[in-house]
Write an enzyme that holds these catalytic residues in place. Structure first.
Site, PDB file in Angstrom:
ATOM      1  N   HIS A 210      80.062   8.684  60.119  1.00  0.00           N
ATOM      2  CA  HIS A 210      81.499   8.646  60.346  1.00  0.00           C
ATOM      3  C   HIS A 210      81.895   7.249  60.812  1.00  0.00           C
ATOM      4  O   HIS A 210      81.042   6.369  60.991  1.00  0.00           O
ATOM      5  CB  HIS A 210      81.940   9.742  61.315  1.00  0.00           C
ATOM      6  CG  HIS A 210      81.282   9.691  62.675  1.00  0.00           C
ATOM      7  ND1 HIS A 210      81.408   8.612  63.525  1.00  0.00           N
ATOM      8  CD2 HIS A 210      80.493  10.585  63.322  1.00  0.00           C
ATOM      9  CE1 HIS A 210      80.748   8.847  64.638  1.00  0.00           C
ATOM     10  NE2 HIS A 210      80.162  10.034  64.543  1.00  0.00           N
TER      11      HIS A 210
ATOM     12  N   HIS B 251      80.064   5.441  63.692  1.00  0.00           N
ATOM     13  CA  HIS B 251      78.801   4.786  63.315  1.00  0.00           C
ATOM     14  C   HIS B 251      79.108   3.429  62.673  1.00  0.00           C
ATOM     15  O   HIS B 251      78.450   2.432  62.935  1.00  0.00           O
ATOM     16  CB  HIS B 251      78.026   5.634  62.308  1.00  0.00           C
ATOM     17  CG  HIS B 251      77.583   6.974  62.843  1.00  0.00           C
ATOM     18  ND1 HIS B 251      77.871   8.154  62.206  1.00  0.00           N
ATOM     19  CD2 HIS B 251      76.901   7.307  63.961  1.00  0.00           C
ATOM     20  CE1 HIS B 251      77.363   9.165  62.898  1.00  0.00           C
ATOM     21  NE2 HIS B 251      76.770   8.676  63.983  1.00  0.00           N
TER      22      HIS B 251
ATOM     23  N   CYS C  84      71.660  21.907  75.807  1.00  0.00           N
ATOM     24  CA  CYS C  84      72.704  21.982  74.775  1.00  0.00           C
ATOM     25  C   CYS C  84      72.113  21.448  73.478  1.00  0.00           C
ATOM     26  O   CYS C  84      71.710  20.281  73.410  1.00  0.00           O
ATOM     27  CB  CYS C  84      73.942  21.171  75.158  1.00  0.00           C
ATOM     28  SG  CYS C  84      75.092  21.054  73.760  1.00  0.00           S
TER      29      CYS C  84
ATOM     30  N   CYS D 184      73.896  18.281  72.006  1.00  0.00           N
ATOM     31  CA  CYS D 184      73.624  16.971  72.619  1.00  0.00           C
ATOM     32  C   CYS D 184      72.136  16.638  72.571  1.00  0.00           C
ATOM     33  O   CYS D 184      71.754  15.510  72.854  1.00  0.00           O
ATOM     34  CB  CYS D 184      73.992  16.950  74.095  1.00  0.00           C
ATOM     35  SG  CYS D 184      75.653  17.379  74.476  1.00  0.00           S
TER      36      CYS D 184
ATOM     37  N   CYS E 293      78.743  23.100  78.195  1.00  0.00           N
ATOM     38  CA  CYS E 293      78.365  21.709  77.933  1.00  0.00           C
ATOM     39  C   CYS E 293      79.615  20.824  78.020  1.00  0.00           C
ATOM     40  O   CYS E 293      80.628  21.130  77.391  1.00  0.00           O
ATOM     41  CB  CYS E 293      77.734  21.597  76.551  1.00  0.00           C
ATOM     42  SG  CYS E 293      77.840  19.941  75.884  1.00  0.00           S
TER      43      CYS E 293
ATOM     44  N   HIS F 291      80.339  19.423  74.216  1.00  0.00           N
ATOM     45  CA  HIS F 291      80.630  20.361  73.123  1.00  0.00           C
ATOM     46  C   HIS F 291      81.461  21.559  73.560  1.00  0.00           C
ATOM     47  O   HIS F 291      81.856  22.371  72.717  1.00  0.00           O
ATOM     48  CB  HIS F 291      79.318  20.831  72.478  1.00  0.00           C
ATOM     49  CG  HIS F 291      78.628  19.738  71.740  1.00  0.00           C
ATOM     50  ND1 HIS F 291      77.725  18.882  72.332  1.00  0.00           N
ATOM     51  CD2 HIS F 291      78.746  19.327  70.455  1.00  0.00           C
ATOM     52  CE1 HIS F 291      77.302  18.013  71.450  1.00  0.00           C
ATOM     53  NE2 HIS F 291      77.908  18.238  70.306  1.00  0.00           N
TER      54      HIS F 291
ATOM     55  N   LYS G 258      89.548  12.537  70.231  1.00  0.00           N
ATOM     56  CA  LYS G 258      88.140  12.392  69.930  1.00  0.00           C
ATOM     57  C   LYS G 258      87.896  12.941  68.522  1.00  0.00           C
ATOM     58  O   LYS G 258      88.518  13.922  68.126  1.00  0.00           O
ATOM     59  CB  LYS G 258      87.376  13.256  70.935  1.00  0.00           C
ATOM     60  CG  LYS G 258      86.021  12.734  71.244  1.00  0.00           C
ATOM     61  CD  LYS G 258      85.331  13.533  72.281  1.00  0.00           C
ATOM     62  CE  LYS G 258      83.870  13.400  71.918  1.00  0.00           C
ATOM     63  NZ  LYS G 258      82.961  13.701  72.919  1.00  0.00           N
TER      64      LYS G 258
ATOM     65  N   LYS H 123      84.382  17.635  64.095  1.00  0.00           N
ATOM     66  CA  LYS H 123      84.443  18.456  62.886  1.00  0.00           C
ATOM     67  C   LYS H 123      85.450  19.571  63.063  1.00  0.00           C
ATOM     68  O   LYS H 123      86.204  19.893  62.157  1.00  0.00           O
ATOM     69  CB  LYS H 123      83.060  19.060  62.602  1.00  0.00           C
ATOM     70  CG  LYS H 123      82.202  18.205  61.727  1.00  0.00           C
ATOM     71  CD  LYS H 123      81.238  19.025  60.899  1.00  0.00           C
ATOM     72  CE  LYS H 123      80.091  19.558  61.718  1.00  0.00           C
ATOM     73  NZ  LYS H 123      79.077  20.273  60.956  1.00  0.00           N
TER      74      LYS H 123
END
Ligand code: MSP
Length: 668
Positions: free
Chosen positions: A20, A23, A128, A131, A145, A148, A294, A297
């Site tokens: 994405h 990166h 998690c 992570c 978490c 997430h 943020k 997905k």
């Protein structure tokens, strides 16, 4: 004198999904820094790669119905492709499944064992999967978490531990004595603060999954991902070879703020255990958000850098990220900001400067770079505005790339002001003065080309070609009166883009697994007739009742079901697939079945009625026709004997669609 070396690394990305824009951002920043140091004449090694082991990858591969190695092979290629499209020129790409990496990770692990800082114990923790990290009660937010926002698992298992605490004092001293070890400054303070608490020993192995590097002396354990992943910085320069000795210690680990602790505390402790020198700087960059949110997905706002490059080219993307996201801070990406920056600062400011200057030289001097005559005050003023490359280099050595980009564009704007002030188009009668003005413009363009090359490398190369001069090094970025040559005809460097409407500007959002599913129209059907296909041993011809209509399909089920097992069965039909002739018989759709270890079972929409819809909550079945290629993009699998896509169950109004197969079957 041997060249000074500069070794820069990025984090290695998890290849559990396509890359994405976050990166891409990190790789672009690293590439700009690496290119800058190359232009400064340093011997640069730039390492990036993929982090391929661990439970999450194991699970995602299983859900995709692929062996983990094949799964990471395919996705790792996508990360390489992203780099190539972005003009990210790495010197090495390390994969943690590479043999040389595995050897290095084991070597470091054994070194730590020999030092007596690894022992066997029992791990209890809140894990998690998202992570790949363990949390303590106090890390959780509402019992979930913190990243997430979903429940963590309580895990108890035998594990090897690394005595992180044994290095605490040395770490604090090192960070205190080396102000550049952790940058930016705020991160350094944060880490030093956290180091006031005693360090807990770190679990460095797992028995609960298999996809990892087995420990040398206890093969039921695999190395926990971070110990494995961090050693990439050594294996990536072929530890312990001469190449390693040349480049280690790294000058810069460029990483995102979320993984600062692993790089600023755990990694240096592992290196201390291995008696290896510590990197000079860990630079923690900020994160990109999309319209202030943020990326995730579930929000469906993940931006695909490859799509951005396909729409706008790589340099506008590099430029907006380097220009708009302040070094070390979070920043927002939007297509409209990219278009604005491209149009104003690339096309209007830089592109126009090149275009105007070359047109005038071609028109008035037949393309020959004119001789520099007597300099006037306005000329000297412009020359005084040429940034001192050593000062810029100093800023770059301190990772202040935003200031560097800013100063370069101030300089470009200053050159445009010079054109407006001197009005060369009015100097046609004074050839010497016109020549001097144009000489200054070409000379400044030569210098600008050097400065912008690390930021927008492809355009800089085109600029050098249009100006007709070779690309210089940084030390050449100063004014001389001696430049000679012939310019070429100008060509558009930066096309302008029209601002888009809000809807169209979603064109760079990455499709999630559910987007492909959304193309399907799945219906419950009852098999009311089964015949053998006249021309194929493995195929049946089935008659289906869909409530309001009947259809005929061809299905490869003869090896898996007898005729009487199929007759009367309720199945799931891809009802909007374009009809096709299969060995001479028309098939009006396709029946869905799962396959695992050679066993095939059809999807069973129990208690439903022929004609009922099969879908996932929140997705409206598509009314248009699809091709087999559209269908092949849909990834569906099984979980707890239910058919799922992206972890979500396929359902009819009567409940979930069952499949009599274990988890991870491939549904086709
Ligand atoms: N595999 C680990 C790193 C191991 S390094 C020894 C990992 N991988 S990751 O794929 O989740 O992230 C890779 C890098 O991308 C990290 O440095 C991370 O901070 C960065 N980014 C992830 N999301 C990002 C943004 N939204 N914006 C900018 N960088 C982002 O962590």
């Amino acid at each position: 004198m041997p060249k000074e070396k500069f070794y820069i690394t990025t984090a290695i990305d998890y290849p559990n999904a396509r890359p994405h824009i976050g990166h891409a951002y990190e790789k672009i920043v690293a590439d700009m820094i690496a290119r800058w140091h190359k232009q400064a004449g340093r011997d640069v090694f730039f390492l990036t790669g993929t982090d391929e082991h661990g439970q999450k990858i194991e699970k995602t591969a299983k859900d995709a119905g692929k062996p983990p190695k094949q799964f990471v092979d395919e996705l790792s290629e996508e990360f390489k492709r992203m780099c190539s499209l972005l003009g990210v020129e790495y010197s090495g790409f390390i994969r943690t499944t590479d043999k040389k990496h595995v050897k290095t990770a084991l070597d470091l692990f054994q070194k730590a064992e020999q030092k007596g800082v690894i022992y066997r114990g029992e791990y209890r923790g809140l894990y998690c999967v998202g992570c790949e990290a363990f949390y303590t009660d106090k890390d959780l937010v509402d019992g979930q978490c913190p990243t997430h926002k979903r429940p963590v698992e309580e895990v108890k298992e035998e594990s090897y531990f690394f005595k992180l605490g044994a290095f605490q004092e040395r770490l604090i001293t090192h960070i205190e004595q080396h102000p550049h070890f952790i940058l930016p400054e705020a991160k350094r303070h944060e880490i030093l603060n956290r180091l006031k608490e005693p360090l807990r020993d770190l679990s460095v192995s797992r028995t609960s999954f298999k996809w990892g590097i087995p420990l040398p002396n206890d093969k039921k354990h695999v190395m926990y991902v971070w110990f494995d992943a961090l050693t990439n910085y050594l294996s990536g320069v072929s530890y312990p070879s001469a190449k390693f000795r040349k480049y280690w210690p790294a000058d810069c680990h460029l990483i995102g703020k979320d993984i600062a602790w692993f790089h600023c505390v755990i990694w240096p402790a592992i290196l201390m255990a291995g008696d290896l020198p510590l990197p000079r700087t860990v630079y923690c960059h900020g994160h990109l958000t999309i319209a202030g949110q943020k990326m995730s997905k579930s929000l469906g706002n993940v931006v695909d850098p490859i799509k951005v490059v396909e729409s706008y080219g790589s340099d506008p993307l590099r430029f907006v990220l380097l220009r708009d996201v302040p070094a070390g801070s979070d920043g927002d990406f939007s297509e409209s900001a990219l278009i604005d920056r491209n149009n104003a600062e690339l096309a209007d400011a830089l592109g126009n400067l090149v275009q105007r200057s070359l047109t005038l030289v071609n028109k008035n001097f037949q393309g020959n770079i004119p001789v520099c005559g007597k300099l006037t005050e306005v000329d000297n003023e412009l020359i005084a505005h040429i940034p001192d490359w050593k000062a810029l280099d100093d800023l770059m050595q301190n990772y202040r790339w935003s200031q560097v980009v800013d100063q370069i564009w101030q300089y470009i704007n200053r050159c445009n002001k010079y054109v407006n002030d001197t009005e060369p188009w009015k100097q046609a009668n004074d050839a010497e003065r016109l020549g001097t003005i144009l000489y200054l413009l070409i000379e400044n363009l030569r210098i600008i080309t050097i400065f912008v090359a690390p930021i927008i490398p492809k355009s800089a190369e085109k600029m050098a070609q249009q100006i007709g001069l070779p690309m210089g090094k940084l030390r050449d970025a100063k004014f001389t009166k001696k430049t000679k040559g012939r310019v070429n005809a100008p060509e558009v460097l930066f096309p302008k883009f029209a601002q888009k409407t809000a809807v169209a500007s979603e064109s760079v959002i990455m499709p999630g697994p559910l987007d492909a599913f959304g193309k399907l129209n799945l219906k419950v059907a009852r098999i009311i007739g089964v015949e053998l296909h006249p021309n194929a041993d493995k195929l049946y011809v089935l008659r289906l009742d869909l409530g309001k209509e009947q259809r005929q399909i061809v299905a490869g089920m003869r090896e898996h079901y007898k005729i009487d097992e199929l007759e009367g069965k309720l199945i799931v039909l891809v009802s909007n697939l374009k009809p096709a002739l299969l060995r001479g018989v028309e098939s009006q759709g396709m029946m869905l079945a799962g396959e695992k270890d050679g066993t095939v079972r059809v999807l069973e929409p129990r208690n439903a009625e022929p004609g009922d819809s099969v879908t996932i909550e929140g997705i409206v079945p598509n009314q248009g026709q699809i091709t087999i290629e559209d269908f092949q993009k849909v990834v569906m699998t099984t979980k707890n004997q239910v058919a799922v896509c992206d972890g979500k169950p396929l359902k009819t109004h009567a409940g979930p669609v069952g499949v009599e197969l274990g988890d991870g079957a491939k549904i086709r």
